[in-house]
Design a protein around this motif. Structure first.
Motif, short mmCIF file in Angstrom:
data_model
loop_
_atom_site.label_atom_id
_atom_site.label_comp_id
_atom_site.label_asym_id
_atom_site.label_seq_id
_atom_site.Cartn_x
_atom_site.Cartn_y
_atom_site.Cartn_z
N THR A 164 9.39 -2.79 -1.96
CA THR A 164 8.99 -4.25 -1.73
C THR A 164 9.30 -4.98 -0.30
O THR A 164 8.67 -5.64 0.01
N ASP A 165 10.65 -4.34 0.18
CA ASP A 165 10.76 -4.85 1.64
C ASP A 165 10.38 -4.29 2.67
O ASP A 165 10.43 -4.89 3.88
N LEU A 166 9.24 -3.33 2.63
CA LEU A 166 8.62 -2.68 3.58
C LEU A 166 7.68 -3.66 4.26
O LEU A 166 6.97 -4.64 3.59
N PRO A 167 7.42 -3.55 5.39
CA PRO A 167 6.60 -4.62 6.37
C PRO A 167 5.13 -4.31 5.69
O PRO A 167 4.88 -3.38 5.18
N PRO A 168 4.29 -5.36 5.77
CA PRO A 168 3.11 -5.44 5.39
C PRO A 168 2.15 -4.08 6.06
O PRO A 168 1.30 -3.62 5.28
N GLY B 7 3.23 2.01 10.84
CA GLY B 7 1.84 2.16 10.52
C GLY B 7 1.91 2.96 9.11
O GLY B 7 0.86 3.43 8.41
N VAL B 8 3.13 3.66 8.69
CA VAL B 8 3.28 4.47 7.52
C VAL B 8 3.69 3.54 6.44
O VAL B 8 4.63 3.02 6.31
N GLY B 9 3.00 3.78 5.17
CA GLY B 9 3.51 3.19 4.15
C GLY B 9 2.71 1.55 3.71
O GLY B 9 2.29 0.89 4.83
N ARG B 10 2.93 1.27 2.57
CA ARG B 10 2.46 -0.10 2.22
C ARG B 10 3.50 -0.48 1.33
O ARG B 10 3.87 0.15 0.29
N PRO B 11 3.58 -1.83 1.20
CA PRO B 11 4.93 -2.34 0.51
C PRO B 11 4.35 -2.46 -0.84
O PRO B 11 3.26 -2.59 -1.23
N THR B 12 5.33 -2.30 -2.16
CA THR B 12 4.80 -2.71 -3.42
C THR B 12 4.70 -4.44 -3.64
O THR B 12 5.95 -4.65 -3.32
N TYR C 238 0.29 -1.61 -3.58
CA TYR C 238 1.05 -0.33 -3.73
C TYR C 238 0.69 0.78 -3.07
O TYR C 238 -0.60 0.78 -2.80
N ALA C 239 1.53 1.85 -2.82
CA ALA C 239 0.87 3.23 -2.40
C ALA C 239 2.13 4.06 -2.69
O ALA C 239 3.30 3.87 -2.95
N ILE D 74 -4.35 6.97 -1.26
CA ILE D 74 -4.75 5.86 -0.62
C ILE D 74 -4.12 4.40 -1.14
O ILE D 74 -3.90 4.35 -2.44
N PRO D 75 -3.71 3.97 -0.32
CA PRO D 75 -2.93 2.46 -0.58
C PRO D 75 -3.73 1.44 -1.52
O PRO D 75 -5.29 1.50 -1.21
N VAL D 76 -3.31 0.92 -2.34
CA VAL D 76 -4.09 -0.01 -3.11
C VAL D 76 -3.74 -1.63 -2.76
O VAL D 76 -2.62 -1.79 -2.61
N SER D 77 -4.81 -2.09 -2.31
CA SER D 77 -4.41 -3.70 -1.72
C SER D 77 -5.09 -4.56 -2.50
O SER D 77 -6.28 -4.48 -2.66
N ASP D 78 -4.50 -5.72 -2.59
CA ASP D 78 -5.04 -6.79 -3.45
C ASP D 78 -5.81 -6.75 -4.71
O ASP D 78 -6.85 -7.11 -4.91
N ARG D 79 -5.30 -5.96 -5.40
CA ARG D 79 -6.04 -5.42 -6.79
C ARG D 79 -5.59 -6.55 -7.68
O ARG D 79 -4.45 -7.23 -8.10
N ALA D 80 -6.95 -7.38 -7.94
CA ALA D 80 -6.68 -8.57 -8.81
C ALA D 80 -6.65 -8.21 -10.35
O ALA D 80 -7.65 -7.52 -10.71
N VAL D 81 -5.99 -8.69 -10.99
CA VAL D 81 -5.90 -8.83 -12.43
C VAL D 81 -5.93 -10.17 -13.11
O VAL D 81 -5.09 -11.09 -12.67
N HIS D 82 -6.74 -10.57 -13.84
CA HIS D 82 -6.93 -11.94 -14.31
C HIS D 82 -6.47 -12.33 -15.73
O HIS D 82 -6.44 -11.45 -16.71
N LEU D 83 -5.73 -13.40 -15.75
CA LEU D 83 -5.23 -14.14 -16.92
C LEU D 83 -5.77 -15.37 -17.19
O LEU D 83 -6.29 -16.03 -16.39
#
Length: 182
Positions: free
Chosen positions: A76-80, A85-90, A150-151, A161-170
């Motif tokens: 979760t601490d990985l930069p955006p 350029g490697v990885g994406r934060p949770t 996440y990735a 492939i990283p997942v970005s801005d995956r929305a779940v509605h409540l």
């Protein structure tokens, strides 16, 4: 028309029985039906639940489970934009009728790995599932959104492939948040 106590109890337990039959887990004694949802995308199954709802506060839990053996999630601490350029934060964020009441916390300890072609170490969680929690509150009723990123990666098999801005509605009511049917 009033329903009998037995009919009300059966109606209340039916969603729990269905969730259990599908391999789900109850989200907590004070959370209501619809307080858990699950989806899979890009090699990771994500289970979201709301628990410990009291008044207008509770805990949002997101369990990220890589579907293939030997895969891990990035910290979760990985930069955006990752490390070189490697990885994406949770990430787990909320909006609408839900507000975060502190930072996202992860159950796993971060470890660093070396990735070919990257000079700096990359912070990841150990292979397998990672549980994150976020304290939330609802100042009022209405629609809310959980936004996830996440990735997953394997030192042997590469990355998904990283997942970005995956929305779940409540929907937030006085009884607490419930996930919309997906």
């Amino acid at each position: 028309m009033r329903r009998s106590r037995r009919a009300r109890l059966a109606a209340a337990l039916l969603p729990l029985a269905a969730l259990t039959a599908c391999g789900g887990e109850p989200a907590g004694a004070s959370a209501g039906p619809g307080s858990t949802t699950r989806f899979s995308e890009n090699g990771v199954t994500v289970t979201l639940s709301v628990s410990d709802w009291r008044g207008s506060k509770g805990t949002l839990t997101a369990v990220f489970t890589p579907e293939a053996e030997g895969f891990h999630l990035y910290s979760t601490d990985l930069p955006p934009t990752g490390i070189e350029g490697v990885g994406r934060p949770t990430t787990v964020a909320v909006g609408g009728a839900l507000e975060a009441q502190g930072p996202l916390r992860a159950s796993a300890r971060v470890r660093s790995i070396r990735v070919p072609g990257v000079d700096s170490p990359v912070p990841v969680y150990p292979d397998g599932p990672v549980t994150t929690t976020l304290a939330v509150s609802a100042p009022g009723n209405g629609g809310a959104t959980v936004v996830l990123g996440y990735a997953s990666c394997s030192t042997r098999d590469g990355c998904t492939i990283p997942v970005s801005d995956r929305a779940v509605h409540l929907r937030v009511t006085d009884a607490g948040p419930t996930f919309a049917a997906s």
